[in-house]
Structures are given as C-alpha cells and as structure tokens.
Motif scaffolding. Structure first.
Motif, short mmCIF file in Angstrom:
data_model
loop_
_atom_site.label_atom_id
_atom_site.label_comp_id
_atom_site.label_asym_id
_atom_site.label_seq_id
_atom_site.Cartn_x
_atom_site.Cartn_y
_atom_site.Cartn_z
N SER A 114 -0.66 -3.96 -6.89
CA SER A 114 -1.76 -4.05 -5.92
C SER A 114 -2.12 -5.50 -5.71
O SER A 114 -3.13 -5.99 -6.21
CB SER A 114 -2.96 -3.28 -6.45
OG SER A 114 -4.06 -3.49 -5.62
N ILE A 115 -1.26 -6.23 -5.00
CA ILE A 115 -1.52 -7.66 -4.86
C ILE A 115 -2.64 -7.90 -3.87
O ILE A 115 -3.67 -8.42 -4.20
CB ILE A 115 -0.24 -8.42 -4.46
CG1 ILE A 115 0.74 -8.38 -5.62
CG2 ILE A 115 -0.57 -9.86 -4.11
CD1 ILE A 115 1.97 -9.18 -5.40
N LEU A 116 -2.42 -7.51 -2.65
CA LEU A 116 -3.49 -7.76 -1.69
C LEU A 116 -3.20 -7.08 -0.36
O LEU A 116 -2.63 -7.69 0.52
CB LEU A 116 -3.69 -9.27 -1.47
CG LEU A 116 -4.81 -9.62 -0.51
CD1 LEU A 116 -6.16 -9.15 -1.05
CD2 LEU A 116 -4.86 -11.10 -0.25
N SER A 117 -3.60 -5.88 -0.24
CA SER A 117 -3.57 -5.18 1.04
C SER A 117 -2.29 -5.43 1.83
O SER A 117 -2.32 -5.61 3.04
CB SER A 117 -4.77 -5.61 1.88
OG SER A 117 -5.96 -5.37 1.17
N HIS A 189 -6.14 -22.45 6.65
CA HIS A 189 -5.40 -21.94 7.80
C HIS A 189 -5.84 -22.69 9.06
O HIS A 189 -6.98 -23.12 9.17
CB HIS A 189 -5.65 -20.44 7.98
CG HIS A 189 -5.11 -19.63 6.84
ND1 HIS A 189 -5.76 -18.55 6.31
CD2 HIS A 189 -3.97 -19.76 6.13
CE1 HIS A 189 -5.04 -18.04 5.32
NE2 HIS A 189 -3.94 -18.76 5.18
N TYR A 251 -4.89 -17.64 11.99
CA TYR A 251 -3.50 -18.08 11.97
C TYR A 251 -3.02 -18.37 13.38
O TYR A 251 -3.23 -17.56 14.28
CB TYR A 251 -2.60 -16.99 11.38
CG TYR A 251 -3.01 -16.49 10.02
CD1 TYR A 251 -2.56 -17.11 8.87
CD2 TYR A 251 -3.86 -15.39 9.90
CE1 TYR A 251 -2.92 -16.65 7.62
CE2 TYR A 251 -4.23 -14.93 8.65
CZ TYR A 251 -3.77 -15.56 7.52
OH TYR A 251 -4.15 -15.10 6.29
N VAL B 94 -12.23 -9.92 -5.19
CA VAL B 94 -11.77 -10.95 -6.12
C VAL B 94 -12.17 -12.33 -5.59
O VAL B 94 -12.15 -12.58 -4.38
CB VAL B 94 -10.24 -10.85 -6.34
CG1 VAL B 94 -9.45 -11.21 -5.10
CG2 VAL B 94 -9.81 -11.71 -7.51
N GLY B 108 -6.89 -15.05 1.87
CA GLY B 108 -6.95 -13.75 2.53
C GLY B 108 -8.11 -12.88 2.09
O GLY B 108 -8.27 -11.77 2.60
N VAL B 109 -8.92 -13.35 1.15
CA VAL B 109 -10.08 -12.58 0.70
C VAL B 109 -11.35 -13.28 1.18
O VAL B 109 -11.56 -14.46 0.87
CB VAL B 109 -10.10 -12.44 -0.83
CG1 VAL B 109 -11.32 -11.61 -1.27
CG2 VAL B 109 -8.82 -11.79 -1.33
N ASP B 127 -10.18 -0.37 -4.74
CA ASP B 127 -9.12 -1.38 -4.69
C ASP B 127 -9.48 -2.53 -5.64
O ASP B 127 -10.62 -3.00 -5.66
CB ASP B 127 -8.95 -1.92 -3.27
CG ASP B 127 -7.73 -2.81 -3.13
OD1 ASP B 127 -6.71 -2.33 -2.60
OD2 ASP B 127 -7.79 -3.99 -3.57
N ALA B 128 -8.49 -2.98 -6.39
CA ALA B 128 -8.76 -3.97 -7.43
C ALA B 128 -9.03 -5.37 -6.88
O ALA B 128 -9.51 -6.24 -7.60
CB ALA B 128 -7.58 -4.02 -8.39
N SER B 129 -8.71 -5.61 -5.64
CA SER B 129 -8.91 -6.95 -5.09
C SER B 129 -9.88 -6.98 -3.93
O SER B 129 -10.69 -7.91 -3.81
CB SER B 129 -7.57 -7.54 -4.61
OG SER B 129 -6.69 -7.70 -5.67
N CYS B 130 -9.79 -6.02 -3.05
CA CYS B 130 -10.56 -6.09 -1.81
C CYS B 130 -10.72 -4.68 -1.22
O CYS B 130 -9.72 -3.98 -1.04
CB CYS B 130 -9.83 -7.01 -0.82
SG CYS B 130 -10.68 -7.24 0.74
N LEU B 132 -11.67 -3.74 1.76
CA LEU B 132 -11.65 -3.66 3.21
C LEU B 132 -10.25 -3.37 3.76
O LEU B 132 -9.24 -3.72 3.13
CB LEU B 132 -12.16 -4.98 3.83
CG LEU B 132 -13.53 -5.45 3.30
CD1 LEU B 132 -13.89 -6.80 3.89
CD2 LEU B 132 -14.61 -4.41 3.63
N PHE B 134 -7.06 -4.07 5.47
CA PHE B 134 -6.34 -5.34 5.67
C PHE B 134 -7.18 -6.53 5.17
O PHE B 134 -7.03 -7.66 5.64
CB PHE B 134 -5.96 -5.56 7.14
CG PHE B 134 -5.17 -4.43 7.75
CD1 PHE B 134 -4.18 -3.79 7.03
CD2 PHE B 134 -5.42 -4.02 9.04
CE1 PHE B 134 -3.44 -2.74 7.58
CE2 PHE B 134 -4.70 -2.97 9.61
CZ PHE B 134 -3.71 -2.33 8.88
N CYS B 135 -8.05 -6.28 4.27
CA CYS B 135 -8.92 -7.28 3.61
C CYS B 135 -9.66 -8.17 4.61
O CYS B 135 -10.61 -7.73 5.22
CB CYS B 135 -8.15 -8.10 2.59
SG CYS B 135 -9.28 -8.89 1.42
N GLU B 136 -9.21 -9.41 4.82
CA GLU B 136 -9.99 -10.32 5.66
C GLU B 136 -10.14 -9.80 7.09
O GLU B 136 -11.11 -10.11 7.77
CB GLU B 136 -9.38 -11.72 5.66
CG GLU B 136 -7.98 -11.78 6.23
CD GLU B 136 -7.38 -13.17 6.15
OE1 GLU B 136 -6.15 -13.27 6.17
OE2 GLU B 136 -8.13 -14.15 6.07
#
Lengths: 382, 343
Positions: A114-117, A189, A251, B94, B108-109, B127-130, B132, B134-136
């Motif tokens: 679960s890195i990041l979405s 960015h 971006y 996070v 990205g957070v 979710d362990a990081s975010c 939302l 697609f997060c940001e």
C-alpha cells in the motif's frame, strides 16, 4: 448547467469565441501563455530547505537493483540527474543491507504494497526546522520508492522502443527517478512549463534508438538557485521533440512537437515506425517545431542550429542539411519555436524520412553533454 | 446550433487534454483529474472545515525511524455523496512534524491545516497513507466560496468532467504552520542536545530562554522565485532569432503555451463545482460503502513497503534499419554520441 461548466454566460460566450477562433488549429498553439519561469522550492522560517552538503550519497538496494541491468539503470539515473550545472551531486552506493524510511540514509528501492493510491513512485522527504537560539533549517533525508507492483512495468535502460509514448509500454526508471531525485533537492512540482518536475516520462531526449532522461532547464535553474553554480561552469544546450501542453493539477503535461504548414495548420499525420509522422510534399514550405533549452550555467549567443533530412531516426551531421538558424538561449525559460524549411524536391515520393535538428551543429560551444544536441520528427513524403 | 457548437468545442477540448500518469498520480492521470472518477470511487464526498489537527508518530518497520502522521478532524458541512459518520469525521494522512523539530513530507499527500475549508472525496479511512480518492487529487480547497486544487491552483473550469486548474496559489495557500516543539521534546532531538552541550548552558536556562524566544509556530512557505530567475545567469531573455540560410529562417520565439483550449481565469465558484459533483453523484450506479472515522488515539500502523525484486520485460524489436544506417550509428557511437561528426 450545460455540459461546459463555466463561470457565467458572458464569460461562456467570450470563451466560446476564443475557442472558435482557434478551433481550426485543434491542438496547435491555442491557449493563453502561463507564467513561464517556474521552479519552486520550500522554505522554513525564511530559509530554503536544502542539504547541508552539496554532495549526497544515494544508497540503492541491491534487492531492487540487482547487479547487471538494474544496477546499471539506477546508476545511470543518478548520473543523468547529476548532469546539471549546479554544485549539487548525488553519489550512488549499492546497499546490500536493509533499507527503510527515516533511517538517516538517502535510499532508493522498489517495493510493493500500500504505497500510495496507485502512484508509480513516491519520495519521503525528511527535513529539520526549529529555533534554538537561532534558526536551524536543513534537509535530512530523501527516500525514493518505486512501485514494482501492478500495474507498473518498468525499464531501466534507454531503449526508446521500450517506452510508452514511443512503441513500447514500459515506464522509464530513469525519468521518474530524475523527478524523485529533484524532490531530494526540495524542488516542487511545476505545471507552467516543460520540465522534469511535471510529467516526467514525457520529459525525455530522443535521438535514434536512445531515449535519455535529463534534468532540463527549469530544474537546472532551481538547482543553481539552491546550491550555486559549479566550477568550472557546466555548459549544455539541448533540443527535444517534446513541448508543454498544459497541466494536470500541479504537474505540467507534455506532448510531442509538430510540423505545421506555412499557414500554421498542423500537417496531416501518418504512422512512421510506430511514431507520429507528418505528411509533406516535395517543395513544400513547412514550419518545423522543436523545443530548445539551455541546461547550462551561462547564456549562449550565436548558437548555430542546423536542420537536416535523414533516412533514419538518428540525426547527425552525416545527414543532409536543408536549413539553419541562429539562436541565443539563456537559462531562464524553455523555448518552443518553429523554423520555416523547404522540403527538398528530390526526395523520393511515398517514402519516410526524418526531419532533424542539431543545435550547435558547428560544435562551437564547449559543452559537458553533447549527446542531447539532436532530435527528429518523422515525415512521410507524399 | 449553440449546443452543437458547444459540444464541438468540448469534444476538441477533451481530445486535447492528455491522459497520462505523473510521478505520484495513479496510472491514468486523466482518470485522477476526472471528477466523474473521483465521485465514482468515493464513498463520501463532503464540504468540511478542519477543526482539529493532531500529530502523532507511527513506528516504522524494523530499521526505520518514526513515521509522522497528521490526524485531522473535519466538521462536516454539506454532504454530496454517501453518508458521513456524524457531525465530524476524523482521518489520518502520512506526513507532518515529529514534535522534535523534524518533518516528513510525502510527495502526493496533501498537508492539511486547522481552519482549512475543503471539498473532499473520501475513499477509505483505513488506508495506511491517505484516505482520499487518488490522494492529492481527492482534495479541493475553498477560499471565498471559490475552488482551488489541493496545491492551491485555481480551478478554472470543468470540461466535461475533467477539472482544469492552472496558476499560482493565492498567498493564504502558500504557507503552512506547525506548532513549535515543546522544549522537553526538542531536547530529545540529538542535534539539539548536541547544541545544548556545546553552548555550555544549563537545561533550565535553555528552557527559560527557549520559551521566551522561540517563535509560536514554524512557518513553511512554497517559494516561487520567478522574479529572481534573472539574477543567477547573467543577462537573460528570450532567445534571439537570427537570419536563416537559404529558404529557412527561425520563426518568432514563443513562450511555453498550452495546447488545451483557453479557459477562464478562475477560480470556479464553489456553487458550480458542487452542482457538477451532485449531478455526477446522482448518475453513479455504485452505492457508496460506509465510511467511519479513525480512532485518533489508536496505534498507527504505517504503510508497509516491502522490498521487491524487479521484473525485466523485453523491449519490442526496433524497426529494421534503413540502408546505410549502420555506418552512421557506428560513427555516432565512436564520436561519443555527439551528433556533430567530422567526416
């Protein structure tokens, strides 16, 4: 509310007029120029956040970058990032021990989980900022993690045919790596010009069968701002067949440069070996578009630029020169422009060629990187 | 006629909007910037104000230092999709301060501050990081009843359902503030302890001076030094175009322009953004799942990132070389990949 959700009817009408005025050119140069100069960084208590030393070791996991192909790829990524005019340099070290976040080392590895979405890569940036009888602000650590899980498919080499946006389906470790290493410099960015801190995998130099990651003008500018210019001065001019096309969030989006007719309309396209080519006629005057950058320390004046016709996608002075121009380029912007050229009358009909450009084609500038001085756009002679 | 014309414009606009993935966005960036996708994948969409912010540290895996987290409690205002767990919802992202003078920022957070008014697309608070979508991309900011993306760029239009945001953030969005570390916590930072030692002052004296002299908060700023760009490389300006030879000649240099159609200056009024979101939510066929607040006092388990071996995939075979190419490639290689080859 209609399908086009705009502010109000007056603006909607004005908007419609503007779009119609340019509709004929479709995706040609249409919009309102944005703020061009671009790089951005973070500060705390008024001080730029940056490493205390301009040389940082980046430890690469030998699990994620085993010896051979992958190790070569990650070493190459760091080397390419280092080809910038600032004092800052990463040195790479292969690390057979464990890697982890916030362990006092800059590290790069590939992981799953679960890195990041669904992001292809992330940078964990650790920095310090506090007051203790004075301000103490510095960058501490950057950890770059590539997502090696589905759906990402990576390539660590520079073979053009592997890459998405060319004939392959893989994403380059080298361009995404350069983007993440930029975060290590606390470069943010950027969405206002063609740059590596935007859409990185569409920020790449191509000539022949080789696709090379590079930092580009804007990150070069930002790195000099933060870390100063190296001595002796690092000089580098370049030309690419990519350009700014807009933004998605923060971006920048990039698209390939095109060829226009002399009225400014994009020429009809045709597939040429898996890339977009432009249909031309013998004797036709066309406007060839390319993007020119000064990725070096100092402004260059009187740069000789040559335009060539090639029977392959490798552009060199072996090819037939059909025109030239003289530019001056400074490290304050990325420039996308067109040059009028006449397609020679003696080219073979119904044949593919490559319209090439070589910047500094007289070799007058003493550059640190010469390999990014040429690129192409495919054409097909009707 | 008018609606047909508008449809044509939108079709062109949509065709011009690229669909790709940036370094921190999901696979399909067009998807991430697509309001329809944000709505479809969200289980709760609401407008809220961040009323409480807390920072806590999670233990990382073996060999890792602490992983700071931000715990934010929103007062829930208008709900546009799904059902809020109550008048408040608490979520975890996070990143943030560790309380000892160090900070974690994860690309990205988003960074959320007390008082922020946001429109959020929540996927999963577990979710362990975010939490939302697609997060940001799942956060939009609100200022003066106008909408900005998570980085503060004004949202200028919604073309079909794709959100277009452009430009610099307004001043209020360019800074974030974090609480100054408490003295006792700061002293646990080895760097500070070393400084205290070198200054040869007592802990109590240092505490008194720190509490009197330290700023109340630590302010971080997103710097946009466009005006300073001219100062670091001598004379700078646009490229000068010389005279071409033969029939060629350089065209007028142009600045970077976007190939998407002109969009209004923005920012888009919140009411319009809400109207489109509600319409998309009404069209969604997926029933949103239940969303619960996280327990702000629960032990945080940081996202696991397992070290992985890469998988090498074969490149497609390049097209056959044109006659005579081998000689050119060889000369190019022998010339150090410099395209200027002296014959």
């Amino acid at each position: 509310m209609g399908i086009l959700d705009m502010h109000n009817q007056t603006e909607k009408s004005a908007m419609k007029m503007k779009i119609f005025a340019t509709l004929a050119a479709c995706c040609a140069i249409l919009g309102v120029p944005e703020l061009a100069s671009a790089y951005s960084y973070k500060s705390c208590l008024g001080h730029a956040i940056k490493f205390g030393s301009s040389t940082q070791t980046m430890n690469a996991s030998t699990v994620s970058f085993p010896s051979g192909y992958w190790e070569t790829g990650i070493r190459d990524t760091v080397n390419k990032f280092n080809r910038n005019p600032s004092n800052f340099r990463y040195t790479i070290s292969m690390d057979s021990g464990g890697v982890g976040r916030n362990n006092g080392q800059n590290e790069v590895w590939g992981g799953t989980g679960s890195i990041l979405s669904g992001a292809p890569a992330i940078a964990y940036q650790y920095w310090t900022c506090y007051w203790f009888f004075g301000d103490h602000v510095h960058m501490d650590e950057v950890d770059v993690i590539f997502d090696y899980g589905t759906p990402w498919q990576w390539t660590a080499d520079t073979v053009k045919s592997s890459l998405i946006r060319y004939t392959g389906s893989l994403r380059a470790i080298q361009t995404t790596g350069a983007h993440e290493l930029g975060h290590g410099l606390i470069l943010n960015h950027v969405n206002t010009e063609y740059n590596i801190m935007g859409n990185d995998f569409e920020h790449i130099h191509v000539n022949g069968s080789t696709a090379t990651a590079y930092t580009g003008e804007d990150a070069a500018d930002g790195s000099i701002f933060l870390y100063g210019a190296r001595s002796p001065a690092w000089e580098d001019v370049a030309v690419v067949h990519w350009k700014y096309s807009g933004a998605s969030g923060e971006y920048s989006d990039h698209t390939k440069t095109v060829i226009y007719n002399n009225a400014g309309a994009v020429l009809p396209t045709i597939d040429v070996n898996g890339e977009t080519g432009y249909r031309v006629n013998r004797g036709q005057t066309v406007r060839a578009e390319f993007t020119y950058e000064n990725n070096g320390a100092n402004t260059q004046t009187g740069i000789q630029v040559g335009y060539y016709i090639s029977t392959n996608d490798l552009i060199t002075t072996f090819d037939r020169k059909i025109g030239s121009a003289v530019f001056s380029l400074s490290r304050d912007n990325v420039f996308t422009t067109t040059v009028n050229l006449v397609i020679p009358n003696d080219l073979s009909p119904n044949t593919n060629y490559w319209l090439g450009v070589i910047i500094d084609d007289n070799g007058a500038i003493r550059e640190s990187v010469e390999s990014n001085n040429a690129t192409y756009t495919p054409i097909h002679v009707n | 006629m008018q609606s047909k014309s508008l449809l044509a414009v939108v079709a062109v606009a949509a065709a011009c909007i690229s669909s790709s993935a940036s370094a921190h966005s999901p696979l399909d960036k067009g998807r991430a910037g697509d309001l329809a996708q944000l709505v479809e994948q969200s289980n709760l969409v609401f407008i809220g104000t961040a009323e409480k912010i807390a920072y806590r540290n999670a233990r990382g895996d073996k060999g890792e230092g602490v992983i700071p987290y931000t715990i934010v409690t929103y007062r829930v205002g208008q709900v546009l999709r799904g059902k809020a767990p109550g008048k408040e919802i608490t979520m975890r992202l996070v990143g943030g301060p560790d309380g000892r003078g160090r900070f974690l920022s994860v690309s990205g957070v988003p960074v959320i501050q007390k008082g922020d008014q946001d429109l959020l697309f929540v996927a999963n608070t577990k979710d362990a990081s975010c939490p939302l979508v697609f997060c940001e991309y799942g956060r939009f900011r609100i200022l003066n009843e106008q909408v900005f993306d998570t980085h503060g760029s004004p949202v200028r239009a919604i073309l079909k359902s794709t959100v277009l945001s452009r430009g610099l953030p307004p001043k209020p969005f360019q800074t974030v503030q974090f609480p100054t570390p408490r003295f006792d916590e700061l002293m646990k930072n080895p760097e500070v302890a070393e400084q205290l030692k070198s200054q040869k002052i007592s802990v109590e004296d240092a505490r008194r001076r720190y509490e009197a002299g330290a700023p109340k908060y630590l302010e971080f700023t997103e710097e946009f030094p466009a005006a300073e760009k001219g100062s670091d490389a001598g004379t700078e300006g646009p490229p000068t175009a010389g005279t071409g030879t033969g029939s060629s000649g350089p065209g007028a240099p142009v600045a970077q322009v976007e190939t998407t159609p002109t969009v209004p200056a923005g920012p888009l009024p919140l009411s319009e953004f809400v109207a489109v979101t509600k319409r998309l939510a009404a069209a969604s066929k997926r029933k949103p799942a239940e969303v619960r607040s996280v327990d702000p006092a629960a032990v945080i388990v940081a996202a696991k990132i397992s070290l992985t071996v890469p998988k090498q995939l074969a490149a497609p075979a390049p097209p056959p070389m044109a006659p005579g190419s081998a000689e050119e490639y060889k000369a190019f290689e022998q010339n150090g990949y410099d395209p200027v080859i002296r014959k």
